[in-house]
Scaffold this motif. Structure first.
Motif, short mmCIF file in Angstrom:
data_model
loop_
_atom_site.label_atom_id
_atom_site.label_comp_id
_atom_site.label_asym_id
_atom_site.label_seq_id
_atom_site.Cartn_x
_atom_site.Cartn_y
_atom_site.Cartn_z
N GLY A 255 3.31 6.49 -5.27
CA GLY A 255 3.54 6.54 -3.84
C GLY A 255 4.66 5.60 -3.46
N ARG B 73 0.84 -1.19 0.00
CA ARG B 73 0.00 0.00 0.00
C ARG B 73 0.88 1.25 0.00
NH1 ARG B 73 -5.32 -1.05 1.12
NH2 ARG B 73 -5.69 1.15 1.60
N ASN B 74 0.29 2.40 -0.37
CA ASN B 74 1.02 3.65 -0.28
C ASN B 74 1.07 4.11 1.17
OD1 ASN B 74 2.29 6.07 -0.93
ND2 ASN B 74 0.33 7.14 -1.23
N LEU C 1 -0.10 4.85 -8.11
CA LEU C 1 -1.40 5.33 -7.66
C LEU C 1 -2.29 5.69 -8.84
CD1 LEU C 1 -0.14 7.74 -4.83
CD2 LEU C 1 -0.77 5.32 -4.63
N GLU C 2 -1.70 6.32 -9.86
CA GLU C 2 -2.44 6.73 -11.06
C GLU C 2 -1.51 6.62 -12.26
OE1 GLU C 2 -4.30 7.37 -13.95
OE2 GLU C 2 -5.59 7.49 -12.19
N VAL D 256 -2.81 0.29 -11.56
CA VAL D 256 -2.89 0.77 -10.19
C VAL D 256 -2.44 -0.36 -9.26
CG1 VAL D 256 -4.43 1.54 -8.35
CG2 VAL D 256 -4.72 2.41 -10.68
N GLY D 257 -1.50 -0.05 -8.38
CA GLY D 257 -0.99 -1.05 -7.45
C GLY D 257 0.30 -1.71 -7.89
N ASP E 165 1.38 11.33 -3.39
CA ASP E 165 2.45 10.73 -4.17
C ASP E 165 3.80 11.28 -3.72
OD1 ASP E 165 2.50 13.27 -5.29
OD2 ASP E 165 1.97 12.62 -7.32
#
Length: 391
Positions: free
Chosen positions: A320, A296-297, A329-330, A340-341, A302
């Motif tokens: 992130g 996870r971030n 994140l984007e 994403v991820g 960011d």
């Protein structure tokens, strides 16, 4: 890959891609040693540099899972030299313009928000680190002693207020030693490398692999790590570390931030362990929930939003940082095809990995050219992989 070799950007390279745990592509081309003409092959051993950081992070998280340490603990509780931490005052023009501050926490060290830096970054702290040669290089001796030298310098910013790529995970490596009671190389071997079958990954080139160790090259005229004074040289593949003379043949420093060497198949095992939620071939290192937490971030936004001035192995916009690697994140804001991820990191010799949770991909790319900012190989590679996927 062949274009990069033909244009003398990379000496040689290898690429391994798995999808859903199944190998779907492997390629190798070029040379691991230009002087001898030895081919860059699947079993070539390379310096992975900062791709050591995710391994060290896993080592610490294993101790966290066992209740032996927690992430909000100040590093001074393990390394007393950090107890009297000081930080550069805003607008400082000399390294002695400081004020007291809290020492960084383990979480801040893991996420590069602890106020530490690297010698190759801009700024007063980096300049002082460069003057003292605080790089945690393989021939620089004792880990504990170098951590104390870092602690004697002021922080670049108050912990938690900014992001700067740093030796923080080298400091975490020392914390792992203190908490576990084992030298970092022994802890890695016992707890991570042996369980995953990573038999050719270590801080020193394994004795049986010395004839497969790659040379390291740079396109720069000077020090391959001197990014503040980077000047292109006449030879785009200038030798800077010959395999038969490398300090990695007899390593003194256990650098948790950049000290490992290994093969592409070994590192794919590590990636697959993360993709599978902490387990590989019946050997579980971490729980799925812990791995999900790592991916996870852990920043408030960011990386770019935290005002970094430093070098980084990845884009900063739309990205992130988790524990041990960056997190997309984007994808649109990164300007690089991705999902994403996506969880990834790279090394100074232009090595790179990423794990895509949407497409169920694990990708590892190896070469030996420093610095990694020399060419846009990583975004080009991601674009090629995404362009090849039609289902």
């Amino acid at each position: 890959m062949q274009c990069y070799v033909d244009e003398r950007k990379f000496p040689g390279a290898s690429l391994l891609i798995a999808r859903g745990g199944d190998e779907v592509h492997f390629n190798a081309c070029g040379l691991r040693d230009i002087a001898t003409g030895a081919a860059f092959e699947r079993d070539t051993v390379v310096r992975i540099y900062s791709m050591t950081k995710p391994v060290t992070t896993v080592a610490l998280m294993m101790l966290v899972e066992r209740g032996l340490v927690h992430l909000d603990a100040p590093v001074s509780g393990f390394i007393p030299a950090f107890a009297d931490a000081r930080v550069l005052v805003p607008g400082a023009v000399s390294i002695d313009q400081t004020e007291p501050c809290d020492p960084p926490t383990l979480h801040q060290l893991l996420t590069h928000t602890g106020g530490l830096s690297y010698p190759f970054n801009p700024g007063l702290l980096s300049q002082a680190m460069e003057e003292q040669n605080l790089l945690f290089a393989p021939d620089q001796g004792d880990l504990a002693g170098m951590c104390d030298q870092v602690a004697a310098l002021p922080l670049a910013h108050r912990p938690g207020t900014g992001w700067e790529y740093s030796v923080g995970i080298d400091i975490i490596g020392r914390v792992v030693e203190i908490v576990s009671g084992k030298p970092l190389d022994r802890y890695f071997a016992d707890e991570i490398l042996a369980p995953l079958g990573m038999t050719e990954t270590a801080f020193t080139v394994p004795a049986g692999a010395r004839d497969r160790f790659a040379a390291l090259y740079t396109p720069l005229a000077g020090d391959a790590m001197a990014l503040n004074e980077a000047e292109k040289g006449g030879d785009p593949l200038r030798l800077v570390d010959a395999p038969e003379e490398s300090p990695f043949l007899d390593t003194a420093m256990r650098s948790g931030g950049g000290g490992l060497v290994g093969t592409i198949d070994d590192y794919m095992k590590f990636c697959e362990m993360l993709r599978r939620g902490g387990e590989l071939r019946g050997e579980r290192l971490l729980s799925p929930l812990t791995v999900a937490f790592m991916r996870r971030n852990h920043l408030p936004g960011d990386i770019a939003s935290m005002g970094p001035q430093s070098f980084a192995e990845q884009p900063m916009e739309g990205v992130g940082f988790g524990l041990g690697g960056s997190v997309v994140l984007e994808p649109g804001r990164t300007r690089v095809p991705g999902s994403v991820g996506d969880f990834s990191w790279g090394g100074m010799a232009s090595t790179f990995f990423w794990i895509d949770p949407v497409l169920d991909l694990s990708v590892v790319f190896f070469t030996q050219l420093a610095p990694s900012s020399s060419y846009p190989a990583r975004p080009q590679l991601k674009a090629l992989v995404h362009g090849a996927l039609v289902r």
